[in-house]
Design a protein around this motif. Structure first.
Motif, PDB file in Angstrom:
ATOM      1  N   LEU A 117      38.630  38.157  37.439  1.00 25.36           N
ATOM      2  CA  LEU A 117      37.772  37.213  36.722  1.00 25.36           C
ATOM      3  C   LEU A 117      37.956  35.778  37.199  1.00 25.36           C
ATOM      4  O   LEU A 117      37.067  34.947  37.017  1.00 25.36           O
ATOM      5  N   LYS A 118      39.078  35.481  37.816  1.00 26.52           N
ATOM      6  CA  LYS A 118      39.233  34.172  38.454  1.00 26.52           C
ATOM      7  C   LYS A 118      38.378  34.092  39.708  1.00 26.52           C
ATOM      8  O   LYS A 118      37.772  33.062  40.002  1.00 26.52           O
ATOM      9  N   LEU A 137      46.039  44.211  33.189  1.00 28.81           N
ATOM     10  CA  LEU A 137      45.598  42.903  32.710  1.00 28.81           C
ATOM     11  C   LEU A 137      45.795  41.821  33.757  1.00 28.81           C
ATOM     12  O   LEU A 137      44.957  40.926  33.907  1.00 28.81           O
ATOM     13  N   ARG A 138      46.894  41.894  34.491  1.00 31.53           N
ATOM     14  CA  ARG A 138      47.119  40.898  35.549  1.00 31.53           C
ATOM     15  C   ARG A 138      46.043  40.998  36.630  1.00 31.53           C
ATOM     16  O   ARG A 138      45.537  39.979  37.107  1.00 31.53           O
ATOM     17  N   ASP A 139      45.691  42.228  37.003  1.00 32.48           N
ATOM     18  CA  ASP A 139      44.673  42.387  38.038  1.00 32.48           C
ATOM     19  C   ASP A 139      43.289  41.986  37.531  1.00 32.48           C
ATOM     20  O   ASP A 139      42.494  41.402  38.276  1.00 32.48           O
ATOM     21  N   GLU A 156      42.712  39.723  35.316  1.00 33.26           N
ATOM     22  CA  GLU A 156      42.727  38.259  35.315  1.00 33.26           C
ATOM     23  C   GLU A 156      42.401  37.721  36.703  1.00 33.26           C
ATOM     24  O   GLU A 156      41.637  36.757  36.855  1.00 33.26           O
ATOM     25  N   ARG A 157      42.941  38.371  37.744  1.00 32.97           N
ATOM     26  CA  ARG A 157      42.666  37.947  39.112  1.00 32.97           C
ATOM     27  C   ARG A 157      41.198  38.160  39.461  1.00 32.97           C
ATOM     28  O   ARG A 157      40.560  37.299  40.093  1.00 32.97           O
ATOM     29  N   LEU A 188      38.696  44.980  30.376  1.00 37.25           N
ATOM     30  CA  LEU A 188      39.489  44.079  29.554  1.00 37.25           C
ATOM     31  C   LEU A 188      39.245  44.336  28.068  1.00 37.25           C
ATOM     32  O   LEU A 188      40.192  44.379  27.261  1.00 37.25           O
ATOM     33  N   PRO A 215      33.975  35.288  37.781  1.00 39.42           N
ATOM     34  CA  PRO A 215      33.923  35.267  36.305  1.00 39.42           C
ATOM     35  C   PRO A 215      32.812  36.116  35.710  1.00 39.42           C
ATOM     36  O   PRO A 215      32.836  36.400  34.500  1.00 39.42           O
ATOM     37  N   TRP A 274      41.239  44.287  43.714  1.00 38.85           N
ATOM     38  CA  TRP A 274      41.913  44.032  42.436  1.00 38.85           C
ATOM     39  C   TRP A 274      41.277  44.839  41.306  1.00 38.85           C
ATOM     40  O   TRP A 274      41.979  45.370  40.439  1.00 38.85           O
TER      41      TRP A 274
END
Length: 213
Positions: free
Chosen positions: A154-155, A147-149, A151-152, A167, A158, A130
């Motif tokens: 960092l989920k 941004l979507r990737d 977000e993945r 980001l 973190p 990702w």
């Protein structure tokens, strides 16, 4: 003018650490102390199987990184963290990542995107698939997908300071200076020696919060 975080430099460093051919001249540190955590025989996706061992190793490394006294001290710790992150536990994922990184090094972003698409499809729990795909989306000016990737990423992790750097750059480009400042500060709390982040945080803090009284 606010100094941008050097995302391309960060990507170069990541690829050097992970073995990208185009960055061989950088002579990246390859820590010998990072244990290779093997997945069960026959497992195509070993990320979950090795997660407890990875977590223990990463916790120790991040603790050392947070207390590093200099950039020189932090560099091999950063390298060790990337080394752990790049352990997929799957020969198929490793092959796809190698081909994707080679394509990235050759600036063939369409081909790199193809391989990283395959990586995330094959092993959605593998963070670096990702992260590297987000980098390609950024370079192709597809911020929404990047941004979507991110977000993945960092989920899943973190503490991924590389994804945080990306980001922050995107938020800054989109005009969200306050958001970018917050992300830089979060990244620096994890990695105080993240290349370029301290300078970017200082410039943004003056721009967003002023010099104070």
């Amino acid at each position: 003018m606010i100094k941008r975080f050097p995302l391309t430099s960060l990507l170069a460093a990541q690829i050097a650490i992970c073995g990208g051919n185009a960055w061989a001249a950088a002579e990246p540190v390859t820590p010998q102390t990072v244990p290779q955590v093997e997945s069960p025989s026959g497992s195509e996706s070993g990320s979950k199987a090795k997660e407890p061992d990875r977590a223990e190793v990463l916790d120790r490394l991040f603790e050392k990184l947070a207390h590093a006294k200099s950039a020189a001290e932090a560099q091999p710790i950063e390298a060790a963290i990337f080394e752990v992150w790049m352990q997929s536990g799957s020969p198929s994922v490793d092959l796809l990542m190698t081909r994707g990184l080679d394509a990235f090094s050759a600036k063939d972003y369409d081909k790199a995107l193809f391989y990283f698409n395959e990586v995330v499809a094959l092993d959605p729990a593998f963070i670096e698939g990702w992260d590297k795909r987000a980098a390609i989306f950024f370079l192709k000016d597809d911020y929404a997908s990047a941004l979507r990737d991110i977000e993945r990423v960092l989920k899943l992790e973190p503490r991924h300071f590389g994804a945080m750097g990306g980001l922050a750059v995107i938020l800054q480009d989109l005009g969200d200076k306050k958001g970018a400042l917050d992300v830089y500060r979060r990244a620096l709390a994890i990695n105080p020696w993240l290349d370029g982040a301290a300078e970017a945080e200082k410039a943004l803090s003056l721009d967003v919060e002023g010099r104070g009284i």
